[in-house]
Each structure stands twice: as C-alpha cells, then as structure tokens.
Write an enzyme that holds these catalytic residues in place. Structure first.
Site, PDB file in Angstrom:
ATOM      1  N   ASP A 182       0.601  -1.006   0.312  1.00 42.90           N
ATOM      2  CA  ASP A 182       0.376  -0.070   0.171  1.00 42.90           C
ATOM      3  C   ASP A 182       0.612   1.652  -0.229  1.00 42.90           C
ATOM      4  O   ASP A 182       0.764   2.264   0.910  1.00 42.90           O
ATOM      5  CB  ASP A 182      -0.680  -0.052   1.134  1.00 42.90           C
ATOM      6  N   HIS A 228       3.603  11.314  -0.710  1.00 39.92           N
ATOM      7  CA  HIS A 228       2.658  11.846  -0.925  1.00 39.92           C
ATOM      8  C   HIS A 228       3.839  12.988  -0.566  1.00 39.92           C
ATOM      9  O   HIS A 228       5.152  13.138   0.102  1.00 39.92           O
ATOM     10  CB  HIS A 228       1.738  11.756   1.289  1.00 39.92           C
TER      11      HIS A 228
END
Length: 428
Positions: A303, A307
């Site tokens: 996952d 960011h």
C-alpha cells in the site's frame, strides 16, 4: 545479454547454491557451476528469493506526479526487491478506461525497473455509482485482471455483486477497500483507548469487518473471486478464516506497517502515522502476524502511498493518509515474521512473490528458482542492520514511519528477466 553467476546464495534460505542466469532465464542451479564468460556476484551469506510482487502500489501517475511517477515508483520498487507491482487506479484521471490503464502500462514498459500491472477502477470515477469499463480494460493491451476502487469502498452491495459477476467471465478479481463510509465519517484513527484519550474521531474495527463479511458472502453467492485489501483487525482475520473454511474464493493482504506499528504511535500527533486503514492495537498486530504465518492472510502488500511534503507536514486533521513502503517492506517482514520464527525465507517467498503473483494472475513472476524459469530474482543480505534514512529513497516522497528506526536486511541485487536493476544496493 551476458551471463550472470550468483555464487553461494542460500536459495529460499536453504543450502548455499550457485545460480547461473543466461539471457532472461535461469540456466543452471547447483554447486561449483562454471563461471566462464559470466559476471560473478559473490553472494555468500545472502538469501536468494524470486522477485517480489506487490499487489497494492500507488504510483500516482497520471495526475499527481508531484508525489510519485511510474519511473520513480518503479525505481523504489526495484530497490525494495520488487520485480512487479500492481498500480492502483486512484489517479487523475482515474484508471477507469482502457485508455488510462494502457497509459500506465506503457509508462511501466518505458521505465524498465520493474513490470507495472495496472489495476482498473471498479466504478466510474471511483464514485461507486456505475460500473467502469471492466471488460474493455481487461481486453486492452494492459490485460487488467485486478479491479479496485482503493481509497474508497464499493459500499453499494448491488454494485459490488455486479462487479463480482462481471469479472468472473475472465477470471478477474475485485480487490475491496473494506470501509463502511457511514461508520467512519470524521474518523482520524483507530477507535479505542488511545482515540478516547486523545479526543480524535475513532475508526471502529466493525467498519472494516462488516464490509468483509458482506463481500465474502457475495463472492460465495456468485462464485467469483474477492480479494481483501490491507486487512487490519483481528476480527477481519476471523471472518476471512471462516470464509476460507467454507472453500470460498477469498484472498487477503496485510501491509508491513500493520505487522509492526500500533495506534500508540498516534500519541505523538505526527501525521506520518496517519494511514487508511488506521494503525490498530497490539492485539490486532499479533493476530495479523499469526494469520500471515498460517496462510489465512495470503500475502504482504505495501500500500505504498507517497505524498508530497506539504500534505504530511501539517496538523494531524489536515494531513493526507498513507505511507511509503516499497523500499522498507522486506526489512519489516524480516523483523516481524522471520526473526520472530513465524516464517522462514521460503514462507517469505510464498507470501511476497508466489501468492501475490497468483492472485494477480501475473505470468512470469512468483516462479520457482529453477532451470528454465524467468530470471526475476532478489538477493537480500539478512545480516545487515541500519537506520532508515528517507533522504536516500528512490521514491519521490519521504513519508515513511520508519525514519531513524533500525531495520534488518538489505536488498543487494534485483534482477528483472536477467537484467540487473539493482547492484550492491544501488540502482543499476
């Protein structure tokens, strides 16, 4: 392509052997192999695994190239020992058409650091209202087999049923982000003692478990395949275990961070620990480890959620959810599963290569280390110990929860169809 001789590696953690790569395939496995005209990699003490496969990677391209691109993401994957990744659909535009998945697939071909298999959206725009072009994405050059609205839950039971029925025609799988949206409105972290003490909105385990329970029943009803993304609670483990006991076609993944980290870390209010699903309790962590060991949870998936700095370096409530994970995944699995005695290296190969490749129907990956097989291989030094320094990451983003933490193991070499993508821990 030249020959490469990997000398003295412990294949799947077993006795030391030599492995000869000739072109794109494994030409010989044994001891005392002839190294004439071959590049020799001295691998004494190292473990040789089939190339790792990630079922759950966010490469962000197209649309969020400020946080990651297919090129930087596949470089990070190679550093982590991966030879194939599945790129999730929550891009801008969403990967809900043949055109977008083919774009991602072609970018993967151009990058050359690992194979990129696009994941198609289940619904148009991830909005949960109308099925996306599942058949067209499957029939495209990308050959999509896995579909997911990850980042959002397919919460409408009728839409989920229709998706399961549709993908059954071509042996596809729907990968569900299990999160009942009404139960998680305003949620900031795991619902429990810590959330109550901190005054942060709680994310109850039942929000995940109720969707998993519904979806395994739906999959059984239509005779299709469902895969549970980033399973995170002890209760979810029990539901999947029950579904498998019935013989239903249900698989599940766990992330490295859910095998190691707990909600106690949120007391720091450091947004690097903000993730979806949230970090859970120590009891959940131990249940997840046991379930991965006994095969109830099929595989580890990163996952990987990059960011940019500004989306994480802010107050907790405003921060984006997610962590990068490709470059640290194998080290976390070594610490939580191998060094605890729960898995041996053959088990790691099964959970991080063979099973994810099988779930994704990914040909050429997750194969045995044997003569005639594709030379997709990962060489890891398990004796290595070092602190995680995100400044050295190949990923474009730095939002790792492990900064400064000492983790074991280091990937020294990665081979994609006989070509070295990583040599001595650095990109080739």
């Amino acid at each position: 392509m030249s020959k490469i001789l990997i000398r003295g590696a412990k294949v799947l953690g077993g006795e030391p052997q030599d492995v000869l790569i000739d072109g794109e395939t494994i030409a010989a496995v044994g001891t005392g192999l002839d190294a004439a005209d071959a590049t020799v990699v001295e691998a004494a003490g190292q473990v040789l695994l089939p190339g790792l496969v990630d079922l759950h990677t966010h490469l962000r391209e197209p649309g969020r190239e400020d946080s990651e691109t297919v090129l930087t993401g596949t470089r990070a994957a190679a550093i982590g020992g991966f030879t194939a990744v599945h790129a999730m659909a929550n891009t801008f535009p969403v990967a809900d058409t043949a055109g977008v998945v083919e774009q991602v697939w072609r970018l993967g071909k151009e990058s050359g650091y690992c194979d990129v298999q696009p994941v198609g959206a289940v619904t148009v725009g991830l909005e949960g209202k109308q099925l996306a072009e599942l058949g067209a994405m499957h029939d495209s050059a990308a050959g999509v087999k896995v579909f997911s609205d990850d980042g959002k839950c397919v919460d409408d039971a009728v839409i989920m049923r229709r998706a399961l029925e549709y993908v059954k025609a071509f042996d596809g799988v729907v990968a569900q982000h299990a999160q009942e949206p009404r139960l998680t409105e305003g949620a900031q972290m795991n619902e429990g003692v810590v959330s109550a003490e901190l005054g942060l909105g709680g994310w109850p385990a039942v929000a995940e478990e109720s969707i998993i329970a519904r979806d395994v029943l739906l999959a059984a009803h239509v005779g299709s395949r469902v895969h549970i993304c980033h399973l995170s609670t002890a209760g979810s483990v029990e539901i999947v275990r029950w579904a498998k006991s019935k013989g239903w076609n249900v698989t599940a993944e766990v992330t490295p961070h859910h095998l190691l980290l707990t909600d106690e870390l949120v007391r720091s209010y450091n947004p690097v620990y903000k993730v979806n699903p949230p970090l859970r309790t120590e009891a959940d962590v131990l249940a997840l480890r046991e379930a991965l060991a006994d095969g109830t949870i099929d595989c580890v998936a990163t996952d990987h959620a990059p960011h940019p700095h500004e989306d994480k370096d802010c107050e907790w409530a405003a921060a984006a959810m997610g962590m990068v994970g490709l470059e640290t995944a194998l080290s976390v699995v070594q610490q939580t599963m191998v060094e605890t005695g729960l898995l041996d290296w053959a088990g790691v190969a099964d959970r991080m290569s063979q099973r994810p490749a099988a779930i994704g129907r990914l040909d050429g990956h997750g194969r045995p280390v044997a003569v005639g097989e594709p030379a997709n291989l990962t060489l890891v030094d398990p004796a290595y110990r070092g602190a995680v320094d995100p400044a050295g990451f190949a990923s474009r983003s730095r939002n790792t929860p492990y900064e400064g933490r000492e983790l074991p193991g280091r990937v020294t070499h990665t081979f994609l169809r006989g070509r070295a993508t990583v040599v001595d821990g650095k990109l080739a």
